[in-house]
Design a protein around this motif. Sequence first.
Motif, short mmCIF file in Angstrom:
data_model
loop_
_atom_site.label_atom_id
_atom_site.label_comp_id
_atom_site.label_asym_id
_atom_site.label_seq_id
_atom_site.Cartn_x
_atom_site.Cartn_y
_atom_site.Cartn_z
N LYS A 27 40.16 55.66 47.48
CA LYS A 27 39.84 55.60 46.05
C LYS A 27 40.10 54.18 45.57
CE LYS A 27 41.44 57.61 42.47
NZ LYS A 27 42.61 58.25 41.85
N VAL A 28 39.25 53.72 44.67
CA VAL A 28 39.42 52.38 44.13
C VAL A 28 39.81 52.47 42.66
CG1 VAL A 28 38.26 50.20 43.62
CG2 VAL A 28 37.80 51.39 45.77
N ASP A 29 40.89 51.78 42.31
CA ASP A 29 41.39 51.79 40.94
C ASP A 29 41.39 50.38 40.35
OD1 ASP A 29 41.94 54.35 40.24
OD2 ASP A 29 43.96 54.38 41.09
N ASP A 30 41.23 50.33 39.04
CA ASP A 30 41.50 49.09 38.31
C ASP A 30 40.74 47.88 38.85
OD1 ASP A 30 42.74 47.78 36.24
OD2 ASP A 30 44.47 47.16 37.44
N ALA A 31 39.46 48.09 39.16
CA ALA A 31 38.66 46.98 39.69
C ALA A 31 38.13 46.11 38.55
CB ALA A 31 37.50 47.53 40.51
N TYR A 32 38.07 44.82 38.78
CA TYR A 32 37.39 43.94 37.83
C TYR A 32 36.86 42.73 38.58
CZ TYR A 32 41.48 40.77 37.72
OH TYR A 32 42.47 39.90 38.06
N ALA A 33 35.87 42.09 37.98
CA ALA A 33 35.24 40.95 38.63
C ALA A 33 35.17 39.79 37.65
CB ALA A 33 33.83 41.31 39.10
N ARG A 34 35.11 38.59 38.20
CA ARG A 34 34.95 37.42 37.33
C ARG A 34 34.23 36.29 38.05
NH1 ARG A 34 39.01 33.75 36.85
NH2 ARG A 34 38.99 34.02 34.61
N SER A 35 33.59 35.46 37.28
CA SER A 35 33.06 34.21 37.79
C SER A 35 33.46 33.16 36.77
CB SER A 35 31.54 34.26 37.95
OG SER A 35 30.91 34.49 36.71
N THR A 36 33.40 31.91 37.16
CA THR A 36 33.88 30.88 36.24
C THR A 36 32.72 30.06 35.71
OG1 THR A 36 34.40 29.67 38.25
CG2 THR A 36 36.24 30.63 37.07
N GLY A 37 32.49 30.12 34.43
CA GLY A 37 31.52 29.26 33.78
C GLY A 37 30.11 29.80 33.79
N ALA A 45 35.92 39.69 43.09
CA ALA A 45 36.33 40.98 42.57
C ALA A 45 37.71 41.32 43.09
CB ALA A 45 35.33 42.08 42.97
N PHE A 46 38.49 41.98 42.23
CA PHE A 46 39.86 42.37 42.55
C PHE A 46 40.03 43.85 42.24
CE2 PHE A 46 39.38 38.14 40.81
CZ PHE A 46 39.86 37.36 41.84
N MET A 47 40.90 44.52 42.97
CA MET A 47 41.03 45.98 42.78
C MET A 47 42.21 46.51 43.56
SD MET A 47 37.84 46.91 45.29
CE MET A 47 36.95 45.45 44.74
N MET A 48 42.55 47.76 43.24
CA MET A 48 43.55 48.47 44.04
C MET A 48 42.85 49.51 44.88
SD MET A 48 46.43 48.69 41.07
CE MET A 48 46.90 50.32 41.54
N ILE A 49 43.10 49.50 46.20
CA ILE A 49 42.47 50.47 47.09
C ILE A 49 43.53 51.46 47.54
CG2 ILE A 49 41.22 50.78 49.25
CD1 ILE A 49 40.25 47.85 48.93
N VAL A 50 43.33 52.74 47.17
CA VAL A 50 44.30 53.78 47.47
C VAL A 50 43.82 54.59 48.67
CG1 VAL A 50 45.55 55.77 46.53
CG2 VAL A 50 44.82 53.91 45.00
#
Length: 153
Positions: A27-37, A45-50
């Motif tokens: 299960k994947v929790d609390d995922a978010y992604a970002r790019s700069t500019g 992308a960052f996330m918690m993998i359970v």
Amino acid sequence: MTFKFKLLPSLALAAFATTAFADSAIKVDDAYARSTGKHAKAGAAFMMIVNSGDSDDRLIGATSDVAGRVELHTHEVDDNGVAKMIHVEEGFVIPAGATYTLERGGDHVMFMGLNQPFEQDQKIPVTLIFEQAGEVEIEVPVDLDRKGGAHSH
Ligand SMILES: [Cu+2]
């Protein structure tokens, strides 16, 4: 009247598909992604993998339509104290019964050759590929304002 009868089987199928996904050990929790500019050609992308299963699993890859290439990366600090990103080809082991965190300054999913820069609240479709669980499809919301840890990407 026959219309109603034809509708039912497809509803049942949809319900089954949801259940099958929920039964996955991953299960994947609390995922978010970002790019700069505005002209960013790369994002992460960052996330918690359970892993709620009884056996270790391993994240071995990821794909997405939003980028030319998606890789699993980590950060390493070299002898001169310079942090750089490393492509981790063997992937990340997700131990049984544990939560593995992809976070800023550490392991992350890297998008290279973005078709267009990420926009706030956009949902990025990503397919994570696990050795045991197979393909796990998630949608990762873009959160450009989110504060990371001590290190920035
Ligand atoms: Cu990276």
